[in-house]
Structures are given as structure tokens and as C-alpha cells.
Design a protein around this motif. Structure first.
Motif, short mmCIF file in Angstrom:
data_model
loop_
_atom_site.label_atom_id
_atom_site.label_comp_id
_atom_site.label_asym_id
_atom_site.label_seq_id
_atom_site.Cartn_x
_atom_site.Cartn_y
_atom_site.Cartn_z
N VAL A 237 -103.91 23.09 91.41
CA VAL A 237 -103.74 24.99 91.82
C VAL A 237 -104.26 24.78 92.91
O VAL A 237 -105.65 23.89 93.37
CB VAL A 237 -104.71 25.65 90.53
N GLY A 238 -103.64 25.10 93.85
CA GLY A 238 -103.65 25.01 95.73
C GLY A 238 -104.51 26.62 96.19
O GLY A 238 -103.50 27.68 94.82
N ILE A 239 -105.52 26.83 96.97
CA ILE A 239 -105.64 27.74 96.53
C ILE A 239 -106.39 28.37 98.72
O ILE A 239 -106.68 27.24 98.95
CB ILE A 239 -107.13 28.13 96.01
N VAL A 240 -105.47 29.07 99.52
CA VAL A 240 -105.83 29.30 100.77
C VAL A 240 -107.34 30.53 100.92
O VAL A 240 -106.69 31.22 100.09
CB VAL A 240 -105.40 29.54 101.70
N TRP A 241 -107.84 30.10 101.58
CA TRP A 241 -108.68 31.41 102.44
C TRP A 241 -109.73 31.62 103.16
O TRP A 241 -109.33 30.55 103.74
CB TRP A 241 -109.94 31.21 100.51
N ASN A 242 -110.05 32.73 103.43
CA ASN A 242 -110.97 33.12 104.51
C ASN A 242 -112.22 32.51 104.48
O ASN A 242 -113.48 33.78 103.71
CB ASN A 242 -110.48 34.38 105.58
N PRO A 243 -113.36 31.74 103.96
CA PRO A 243 -114.89 31.62 104.49
C PRO A 243 -115.45 32.55 104.75
O PRO A 243 -116.10 33.19 104.35
CB PRO A 243 -115.99 30.78 105.10
N ALA A 244 -115.27 34.01 106.43
CA ALA A 244 -115.45 34.88 106.89
C ALA A 244 -115.78 36.14 105.32
O ALA A 244 -116.81 37.17 106.00
CB ALA A 244 -115.16 35.78 108.18
N GLU A 245 -114.59 36.06 104.80
CA GLU A 245 -114.58 37.37 103.65
C GLU A 245 -114.99 37.12 102.94
O GLU A 245 -114.79 36.41 101.97
CB GLU A 245 -112.60 37.38 103.55
N ALA A 246 -115.89 37.86 102.36
CA ALA A 246 -117.21 38.47 100.90
C ALA A 246 -115.90 38.38 100.22
O ALA A 246 -116.63 37.39 98.87
CB ALA A 246 -117.99 39.00 101.50
N CYS A 247 -114.70 38.89 100.25
CA CYS A 247 -114.65 39.21 99.32
C CYS A 247 -113.49 37.59 98.32
O CYS A 247 -113.86 37.48 97.38
CB CYS A 247 -113.67 40.33 99.02
N SER A 248 -113.09 36.83 99.37
CA SER A 248 -112.88 35.71 98.74
C SER A 248 -113.01 35.44 98.95
O SER A 248 -113.59 34.38 98.03
CB SER A 248 -112.09 35.71 100.78
N GLU A 249 -114.48 34.65 99.43
CA GLU A 249 -115.71 34.14 99.30
C GLU A 249 -116.13 33.74 97.29
O GLU A 249 -115.93 32.76 96.58
CB GLU A 249 -116.50 34.11 99.61
N ALA A 250 -115.86 35.17 97.06
CA ALA A 250 -116.59 35.69 95.66
C ALA A 250 -115.34 35.03 94.65
O ALA A 250 -116.07 34.86 93.66
CB ALA A 250 -116.30 36.97 95.68
N CYS A 251 -114.47 35.34 95.04
CA CYS A 251 -113.28 35.18 93.91
C CYS A 251 -112.42 33.24 93.96
O CYS A 251 -112.72 32.63 93.29
CB CYS A 251 -111.55 35.64 94.83
N THR A 252 -113.34 32.49 95.33
CA THR A 252 -113.02 31.09 95.24
C THR A 252 -113.71 30.59 94.18
O THR A 252 -113.78 29.47 93.65
CB THR A 252 -113.27 31.22 96.87
N MET A 253 -115.75 31.36 95.38
CA MET A 253 -116.60 30.60 94.36
C MET A 253 -116.12 30.63 92.69
O MET A 253 -116.62 29.68 91.82
CB MET A 253 -117.64 31.38 93.93
N LEU A 254 -116.12 31.75 91.84
CA LEU A 254 -115.60 31.67 90.74
C LEU A 254 -114.23 30.77 89.80
O LEU A 254 -114.40 30.29 89.46
CB LEU A 254 -114.84 33.86 90.48
N ALA A 255 -113.41 30.89 91.07
CA ALA A 255 -112.25 30.12 90.76
C ALA A 255 -112.37 28.44 90.62
O ALA A 255 -112.32 27.88 90.14
CB ALA A 255 -110.95 30.23 91.27
#
Length: 398
Positions: A237-255
Motif C-alpha cells: 500500500v502506497g501513501i503520500v503525506w506531509n509531515p508538517a500536518e498533525a492530522c496527516s501524521e496522526a493518520c499515517t502513524m495509525l496506518a
């Protein structure tokens, strides 16, 4: 000249021609479009084949009002239109003298992303239907950072400087910058995945004294469950995310935690701006991903349509956590009904307006999730949705 002699207002889409006698303009800033085009040129110069680069839409929408023409035609421009205007020709932004009893509420969103637009709709519907605005003589000023962090910071500082009576922010970036700039205006947030990661709150009961709101964490685990049901052979599974966004970090960490539980390997690429997203997706495609996921990232969400087109050409299933992304090329989208999130956010704001202290109102965990399926893409990919998933779906694109 002919229209003016008859008292007929003109609207046009060429913002640059606003000063030629039009009343209003709604269109795209060609300087910004040049910058956007240059980014595509840069990709070609770095070796990409133009054939593999999707066409893009202009991303900077401008709203212009000609105040000289408005005065000539004796047309009063509504305050909410003036607030949205990025160009005012022939004068400064007029400030109407407010009565002593009038109060102001700032409604601040980070971008025009569909989830935030739905959330705004829900907020305004609930506020208007409740009668709270009229009964308390409250004027709503809408603010939009157009997906620019530096602009978001300026807007937050301006809201604090103007000392609004109430404040509603929609999106994690808007919450982040406003919580830093504002320490006293009663502040209600919505359209936020995880308010605890950014220091706004320790838990539902313990949060900043002037801040409360509605948290709607994306359904990451549920997404991987459906992913495994629909794609039993998929591995990467591929995912692209912006580490500067807390919301993105939360979702990526959970993923990262959830993916291995369902037999998936998560491949990640970090980006800092929307212009880099397609390059990141292409790099993941070159690594052999079987499915792509977008979750909780404002930077990436601004490119959902072009991501959808790219993945469709490569026949790679696309999963997202915003139901309406079905119309942008996703195969399966599971996430909150953001109109309902907006309504719930407004209900909390109404409690604050009615005199409750934000500190005494617990943060609400609200997840009105819906599943949308794209049967057209499923047929094209040779995928059959399980019957129980079809029965759960709120919408199926056929």
C-alpha cells in the motif's frame, strides 16, 4: 460603457479586466497559473515524459469587486462577498459601523477542499436554522487560507488582533495556527482528525481553556479491513503525506500500526507541497504498489483528481477517507459525512454562544462514517465488491 448607460452590471471571468468597467470578476490569476505551469516544466526538464504528466486545473481562484462601479450603479455589495474578495478595485474594503450590540464570529477554513466546504455548509445550516445568529445579533465572517500555511498564520493573527467574539475553525492546520495566535477568544474546532497530537488537548476533558470542539478521526482500521476484503491478493500500500500536518501524521502513524495486521506493507513518501504529490505517487508506482491510500492530508487532498487519473491509467485501486472522492477516481472511499460534522461543530458553538465556557465542554468524538463505492472502476479492474460491503454502502457509482 453601453451597459453602464443602461444601469446593467457586468460580470466576467478575466480578473485582469476588472478595472475596465465590470462590477465583479470570478476567475484565475494568470500569474499563479504561470507558476503552476512552471512546476510542470520543471518535471519535464528532470526527465519525465509529458505523456505521463496529467493535465492540471488552475489552483488559485480570485474574486474581484469594482467598488467604483458599485457606487455608480448604487449596488450594495454584501459583507460576505467583500470578505471573500481577493481584489477590490477603486477603494479600500468598507467597514460598516456595527451597532453596540452586534457581535462577530470568524469562520476560518484552511482551503476549498471538498470536506471543508461540506463542513462550512453544515455549520451555516445549523447556525441559521437554530436562530442563534439573529437572536444574538451575530455577523459571520468567513476566512479562507487557500491551502497556504503562511496565509493561515496571517489570518489567525488578524482574527486575534480584531478580537472577534467567537471563532470556529475547520481543519487541523486552521486549528494549529489559531491555537497559537489566540489565547482568549472562545474557539470551537471541527473537521479535525486528532486534536491531541498538537498540544491543544490532553484528552476530551482536559484542553486549552478557550478551546473545545469536535474530533473526527479518519477510519484507518476500517479502511484496511475493506481493502483486504476487496483486494485479497494485494501486498503493498502506497501513501503520500506531509509531515508538517498533525492530522496527516496522526493518520499515517495509525496506518503504520494497522497495515501489518492485515498483511500489508506500507510504503511512504513525504512531501511539503501539493506540486510534489504526483512525483511522489509516481515513485511509489515504480516500487510496485498494489493499492494507494489518501488519508487526512490537506496537501495531498488538493491533488485527489489528478492522483485518481494517474492511478486509473496504471490500473491501481485508489482508497481514500473522504466519501465524495468517488467522483475523483477512487475505488472505495470511507469517511465522515462532513456536513454532519459541521452541524455537530455548530451545536458546540451554540453552547458557547449561549454562555457555556469552552473549558467546561468536553471535546466530542464524532464519526458519522459513510462508505462510497465506484462500481464502474471495479468492473474495469475486474473486481467484485463483497455483497455485505455493497449493502453497507451509502452510495454506489454505477
Amino acid at each position: 460603457k453601453a451597459a453602464r448607460s443602461k444601469g446593467i452590471p457586468i460580470f466576467l471571468s478575466d480578473v485582469e479586466r476588472l478595472g475596465d468597467g465590470a462590477l465583479g470578476a470570478l476567475g484565475y490569476d494568470y500569474t499563479s497559473s504561470g507558476v503552476q505551469a512552471a512546476r510542470l516544466v520543471d518535471r519535464v526538464l528532470k526527465g519525465e515524459n509529458p505523456r505521463d504528466i496529467p493535465l492540471e486545473r488552475y489552483s488559485k481562484l480570485s474574486v474581484g469587486i469594482n467598488l467604483i462601479v458599485a457606487r455608480q450603479l448604487q449596488i450594495n455589495i454584501p459583507p460576505d462577498v467583500l470578505d471573500r474578495a481577493t481584489i477590490l478595485y477603486g477603494g479600500d474594503r468598507p467597514v460598516a459601523p456595527a451597532s453596540a450590540e452586534q457581535k462577530r464570529l470568524a469562520l476560518f477554513v484552511f482551503s476549498n477542499q471538498s470536506a471543508m466546504e461540506e463542513c462550512v455548509t453544515g455549520v451555516m445550516q445549523e447556525l441559521q436554522e437554530s436562530g442563534i445568529l439573529e437572536s444574538n445579533h451575530i455577523k459571520v465572517d468567513q476566512k479562507n487560507a487557500q491551502n497556504e500555511f503562511h496565509l493561515a498564520q496571517s489570518i489567525a493573527q488578524d482574527i486575534a488582533r480584531q478580537n472577534y467574539d467567537y471563532l470556529i475553525t475547520l481543519s487541523t492546520p486552521a486549528l494549529q495556527v489559531t491555537a497559537q495566535a489566540n489565547k482568549k477568544i472562545p474557539h470551537v474546532f471541527g473537521c479535525v482528525s486528532d486534536p491531541y497530537r498538537m498540544g491543544v488537548a490532553e484528552n476530551e476533558q482536559s484542553h486549552l481553556a478557550n478551546v473545545t470542539g469536535v474530533a473526527s478521526m479518519n477510519p484507518i482500521a476500517e479502511t484496511f479491513v475493506i481493502m483486504r476484503q476487496v483486494l485479497p491478493e494485494a501486498k503493498r500500500v502506497g501513501i503520500v503525506w506531509n509531515p508538517a500536518e498533525a492530522c496527516s501524521e496522526a493518520c499515517t502513524m495509525l496506518a503504520r500500526q494497522v497495515a501489518p495486521q492485515y498483511g500489508f506493507e506500507l510504503l511512504e513518501v513525504a512531501v511539503s507541497r501539493t506540486g510534489d504529490v504526483l512525483d511522489a505517487v509516481n515513485s511509489l508506482i515504480s516500487k510496485g504498489i498494489d493499492v494507494f491510500l489518501t488519508s487526512g492530508d490537506n496537501t495531498v487532498n488538493m491533488a485527489v483528481s489528478t492522483i485518481g487519473e494517474l492511478l486509473k491509467r496504471r490500473r491501481i485501486p485508489y482508497f481514500t477517507n473522504e466519501p465524495n472522492d468517488i467522483g475523483c477516481g477512487s475505488l472505495v472511499s470511507i469517511g465522515a459525512d462532513y456536513t454532519e460534522v459541521g452541524r455537530e461543530t455548530a451545536k458546540v458553538a451554540i453552547r458557547v454562544i449561549n454562555g457555556e465556557a469552552p473549558q467546561q465542554i468536553p471535546i466530542l468524538d464524532f464519526r458519522p462514517n459513510k462508505i462510497h463505492l465506484n462500481e464502474v472502476l471495479a468492473r474495469e479492474y475486474g473486481i467484485v465488491f463483497p455483497a455485505d460491503l455493497v449493502n453497507q454502502a451509502a452510495k454506489i457509482a454505477r
